[in-house]
Design a protein around this motif. Structure first.
Motif, PDB file in Angstrom:
ATOM      1  N   GLU A  87     -11.193  -1.138  -9.207  1.00 53.72           N
ATOM      2  CA  GLU A  87     -10.329  -1.608  -9.360  1.00 53.72           C
ATOM      3  C   GLU A  87      -9.568  -1.130 -11.020  1.00 53.72           C
TER       4      GLU A  87
ATOM      5  N   VAL B  85       2.578  -0.515 -10.374  1.00 52.14           N
ATOM      6  CA  VAL B  85       1.228  -0.305  -9.423  1.00 52.14           C
ATOM      7  C   VAL B  85       0.253  -1.615 -10.328  1.00 52.14           C
TER       8      VAL B  85
ATOM      9  N   SER C 124      -1.360  -4.167  -7.207  1.00 55.22           N
ATOM     10  CA  SER C 124      -2.108  -3.903  -7.497  1.00 55.22           C
ATOM     11  C   SER C 124      -2.643  -5.703  -7.614  1.00 55.22           C
TER      12      SER C 124
ATOM     13  N   HIS D 147      -8.675   2.850 -10.493  1.00 50.93           N
ATOM     14  CA  HIS D 147      -7.079   2.927 -10.011  1.00 50.93           C
ATOM     15  C   HIS D 147      -6.624   2.609 -11.351  1.00 50.93           C
ATOM     16  N   SER D 148      -6.618   1.931 -12.259  1.00 54.83           N
ATOM     17  CA  SER D 148      -6.244   1.494 -13.269  1.00 54.83           C
ATOM     18  C   SER D 148      -6.253   2.949 -14.266  1.00 54.83           C
TER      19      SER D 148
ATOM     20  N   TYR E  62       1.141  -1.511  -0.038  1.00 58.39           N
ATOM     21  CA  TYR E  62      -0.369   0.202   0.044  1.00 58.39           C
ATOM     22  C   TYR E  62       0.396   2.134  -0.172  1.00 58.39           C
TER      23      TYR E  62
ATOM     24  N   ARG F  41      -5.097  -8.036  -4.955  1.00 63.32           N
ATOM     25  CA  ARG F  41      -6.140  -8.737  -5.526  1.00 63.32           C
ATOM     26  C   ARG F  41      -6.138  -9.818  -4.638  1.00 63.32           C
TER      27      ARG F  41
ATOM     28  N   ARG G 142      -5.203   6.731  -0.059  1.00 62.27           N
ATOM     29  CA  ARG G 142      -4.691   5.231   0.009  1.00 62.27           C
ATOM     30  C   ARG G 142      -4.314   4.574   1.292  1.00 62.27           C
TER      31      ARG G 142
ATOM     32  N   LEU H 224       1.499   1.904  -3.609  1.00 60.76           N
ATOM     33  CA  LEU H 224       0.642   2.130  -4.487  1.00 60.76           C
ATOM     34  C   LEU H 224       0.085   3.574  -4.212  1.00 60.76           C
TER      35      LEU H 224
ATOM     36  N   GLU I  93       0.245   5.954  -7.194  1.00 61.47           N
ATOM     37  CA  GLU I  93      -0.445   6.785  -7.300  1.00 61.47           C
ATOM     38  C   GLU I  93      -0.609   7.716  -6.933  1.00 61.47           C
TER      39      GLU I  93
END
Lengths: 222, 222
Positions: free
Chosen positions: B133, B152, B156, B136-137, B82, B160, B203, B85, B89
């Motif tokens: 998802e 990322v 991810s 974020h993607s 995290y 998942r 996040r 990310l 992100e």
DNA sequence: GCATTTATTTACGTATGCATTAAATGATAC
DNA sequence: GTATCATTTAATGCATACGTAAATAAATGC
């Protein structure tokens, strides 16, 4: 000594990495599996395994029937790499500062900084680059996130490839070490914001310098 | 249709990934190459290649003579994931806001947000997770850094894996979508600082919630 | 019994062979 | 000369075979 008999796959990985960094396998060149196997004196199997591994690290690309391509780096690629480094390393600096390390935990970091000073004194750019890598690598280690370590390691590999070309084109990096000292002190003093922000700016400057340098010298790939 | 005959290696990668995500190959379990080859109805060679690839993506680990280990994720691992990310992100959000996209360029992002609202209405957690998802993607894609996209994506994947377990343990994420909308608007309005900071906080909250949840349920690995 | 050595098993690492199929070459028609 | 099709070439993907070394089991000594 820690004598170990490396497997052929491992040797292939090391050898190919070395040849990419040395330029013996130059960026943009294509190589058949058979050719590489012959070069490394082994069968295609361990070479293929090494290629798979190195592909995952972004050093090369398997292109069926066209050979293995040593990935070239454009200025845009370098910008991407530096942006990742900037984000993750500055986070690591932040974490290191938050961790409250004692001075003795930071001796590796301090040593790297001193080595850089010494290298600049001696105008030894290779020694400087080596110490610089040690600094950044140790900083990330202190950050304590193993995934960040791994990712930064991969990105640093990309930077290392460019360094051979760029290291001698640019001015002696004296300003750089001032930044390093500020980051060091901030970590020692637990000054989280300064550690992060100083290092962030440091990396961003490095990106700007490099990208401009590439542009100035009309280097579209390396 | 885009019919393609995948190679056995590719199929092995897909199949193993699927089996890891579905839990058919459970975290922490060991599997001999022969066993996996038999499971996938192919020889060891393509399986080994798939293993190499997936090892590079942090899903499993080759341990000679002990079998391939499906890597378990501890709460500390999740925290690491995290953190990566969060950093990358939020940087992507910043870049997306700086890029000055027109509203039509952001329709995929907006659609994902709407889908999340709809999913919450219907109490459809799977649909929510799917749309989350996508959000974020797409956000990362808009950031424009292909390396960040790749990293990322890998991280991810780790999230998942945990989601199957954690998704149904936690409260309906209504607050989450408020954040998404703020990020969306900030990107549309070119408000760089808000885009970055809102997403960063978003996040970080997710990390806190998840890690606490894991602690509360005494889940040491998943 | 327990420790140490020896034998056996077997999973892996690597080499090798072959079928496949993309690319390259050449042939044919226009 | 160009375009299309047939033919050849050869790089790859995969299966298979095998030697090696690690792990396990058996055997020996004490």
């Amino acid at each position: 000594m820690t004598e170990k008999t490396l497997s052929s796959s491992q040797r292939a990985i090391q050898a190919l990495r070395a040849k990419v960094f040395s330029g013996e396998l130059s960026a943009g060149s294509d190589h058949l599996e058979t050719e590489l196997a012959e070069l490394l004196n082994m069968s295609r199997t361990p070479v293929r395994e090494a290629i798979l591994t190195l592909e995952g690290q972004g050093l090369l690309e398997m292109r069926p029937r066209k050979g293995v391509r040593i990935l070239p780096l454009s200025p845009d690629d370098m910008a991407e790499v530096y942006d990742v480094l900037t984000q993750l390393e500055s986070h690591a600096a932040e974490c290191a500062a938050a961790a409250g390390f004692a001075e003795k935990d930071l001796k590796t970091l301090a040593a790297a900084i001193d080595d850089m000073d010494a290298a600049i004194e001696n105008s030894d750019l290779d020694a400087w680059a080596d110490a610089d890598e040690r600094f950044h690598s140790e900083l990330v280690r202190l950050g304590g996130n193993s995934r960040i370590q791994a990712i930064v390691g991969m990105m640093s590999d990309q930077v290392r490839r460019a360094r051979t070309t760029t290291l001698f084109m640019r001015p002696v990096p004296t300003k750089s070490n001032e930044d390093h000292r500020i980051v060091y002190q901030a970590i020692r003093d637990g000054d989280i914001a300064t550690a992060r922000e100083t290092h962030r700016q440091h990396r961003q400057d490095a990106k700007t310098i490099l990208v401009e340098l590439l542009g100035k010298h009309r280097l579209r790939y390396l």
